[in-house]
Design an enzyme around this catalytic site. Structure first.
Site, mmCIF file in Angstrom:
data_model
loop_
_atom_site.group_PDB
_atom_site.id
_atom_site.type_symbol
_atom_site.label_atom_id
_atom_site.label_comp_id
_atom_site.label_asym_id
_atom_site.label_seq_id
_atom_site.Cartn_x
_atom_site.Cartn_y
_atom_site.Cartn_z
ATOM 1 N N GLU A 179 39.399 16.297 52.980
ATOM 2 C CA GLU A 179 40.100 15.634 51.860
ATOM 3 C C GLU A 179 39.862 14.125 51.897
ATOM 4 O O GLU A 179 39.718 13.485 50.857
ATOM 5 C CB GLU A 179 41.612 15.917 51.938
ATOM 6 N N THR A 221 40.602 13.081 41.628
ATOM 7 C CA THR A 221 41.784 12.755 42.437
ATOM 8 C C THR A 221 41.754 11.301 42.900
ATOM 9 O O THR A 221 42.771 10.614 42.922
ATOM 10 C CB THR A 221 41.866 13.700 43.656
HETATM 11 N N1 HSE Z 1 49.020 14.926 46.625
HETATM 12 C C1 HSE Z 1 47.702 14.760 46.067
HETATM 13 C C2 HSE Z 1 47.775 13.772 44.924
HETATM 14 C C3 HSE Z 1 47.198 16.084 45.590
HETATM 15 O O1 HSE Z 1 48.691 13.893 44.123
HETATM 16 O O2 HSE Z 1 46.917 12.897 44.825
HETATM 17 C C4 HSE Z 1 45.818 16.028 44.998
HETATM 18 O O3 HSE Z 1 45.502 17.302 44.455
#
Ligand code: HSE
Length: 311
Positions: free
Chosen positions: A132, A185
């Site tokens: 990630e 993201t």
């Molecule tokens: N918690 C992360 C965000 C999840 O909101 O950026 C990304 O899918």
């Protein structure tokens, strides 16, 4: 010891509205598949990626699957193991459904299974977080932990990592709609304010505690009224077509709560049953088509298994 394997890992709904970076659950579909072979040679090669429209890197240092598998191999003291990886994307990239996480988790689950489960799925979470980090600049666990462990999870703490599996009421379903607009993201994280007012923090942690209590108490109404996010959603919802209108439609159709899945643009509703979830997806898809936006939809219970071996 087997030398080849095919695995599936599920998509996830992270944040669950109020729990930015700390709450997430896995769903039964969509998800990604990885086929992995131990070659007997040396080093990791990505031989094929399908379903990504050419967006993902084949370079093993840049690809989240191979990079996290390499971390795993270093950890178990076999850094030069020869591995061939095929990645079959069965879900859209940049959708807010934990796409990179599903691929990474599939890869880690595959290599760990080939090494006779040296680690538990929970023990694989830190390696998946590395993936990630590569994908979006921060190693958040709210997609990878539920994808690996199945179920509904709380990341109580990152340092040290403390992951809690939560119960949830029977019948709980997610209605997920992905409007086909791209929201990476990385960008969706950069647009969030990094400082919050104490009074807003009070509201937010009240809702997180309310949602967790609602899950334990199997109280759909409490779950629903806790699905309120005053910190992130007002900013991120700008990127999602007709977000507040879709929320109104979902609530009118019987959703207990509604919000952005992960960093969007997917949205999701929680419902008490499958019928309500199905009706919500039909209505939201129809609405998006009137805006000339194509969409995909999924209806799922909470996935309890996490990744599985296909053959
Ligand atoms: N918690 C992360 C965000 C999840 O909101 O950026 C990304 O899918």
């Amino acid at each position: 010891m087997k030398d080849s394997i095919k695995v599936f890992a599920p998509a996830t709904v992270a944040n669950v509205v109020c729990g930015y970076d700390v709450l997430g659950f896995a769903v039964n579909e969509p998800g990604d598949e990885v086929i992995m072979k131990l070659t007997g040679g040396s080093g990791i090669t990505i031989t094929k990626i399908t379903g990504d429209e050419g967006k993902l890197p084949l370079d093993p240092k840049k690809n989240t699957v191979s990079a996290s598998v390499q971390h795993y191999l270093n950890h178990i003291g076999k850094p030069d193991t020869g591995v061939e990886i095929e990645l079959h994307k069965k879900m859209p990239i940049g959708s807010g459904l934990g796409s990179s996480s599903a691929s990474t988790v599939a890869g880690l689950f595959a290599i760990n299974t080939l090494f006779d489960n040296l680690l538990t799925n929970r023990g694989l979470v830190p390696f998946a977080m590395k993936g990630e980090e590569l994908a979006c600049g921060y190693g958040h666990a709210d997609n990878v932990a539920p994808a690996l462990m199945g179920g509904f999870v709380l990341i109580r703490s990152y340092e040290p990592l403390d992951i809690i599996s939560l119960p949830y009421p029977e019948g709980l379903h997610a209605a997920i709609v992905y409007p086909e607009v791209d929201v990476p993201t990385k960008d969706a994280r950069q647009m969030i304010r990094s400082k919050v007012l104490l009074k807003d923090a009070v509201t937010q942690w009240g809702n997180v505690a309310g949602l967790v209590s609602g899950l334990f108490m199997k109280d759909h109404d409490l779950i629903g009224r806790s699905m309120t996010d005053i910190l992130i959603e007002p900013t991120r919802s700008i990127l999602i077509p007709d977000f507040y209108h879709m929320r109104g439609m979902a609530m009118e159709a019987g959703a207990t709560g509604f919000g952005i899945s992960g960093s969007g643009p997917s949205v999701f509703a929680l419902t008490r049953d499958r019928e309500t979830a199905e009706s919500i997806t039909v209505q939201l898809k129809k609405h998006l088509s009137t805006l000339n936006i194509n969409s995909l939809s999924f209806v799922s219970e909470v996935n309890q298994k996490g990744p599985v071996v296909l053959d």
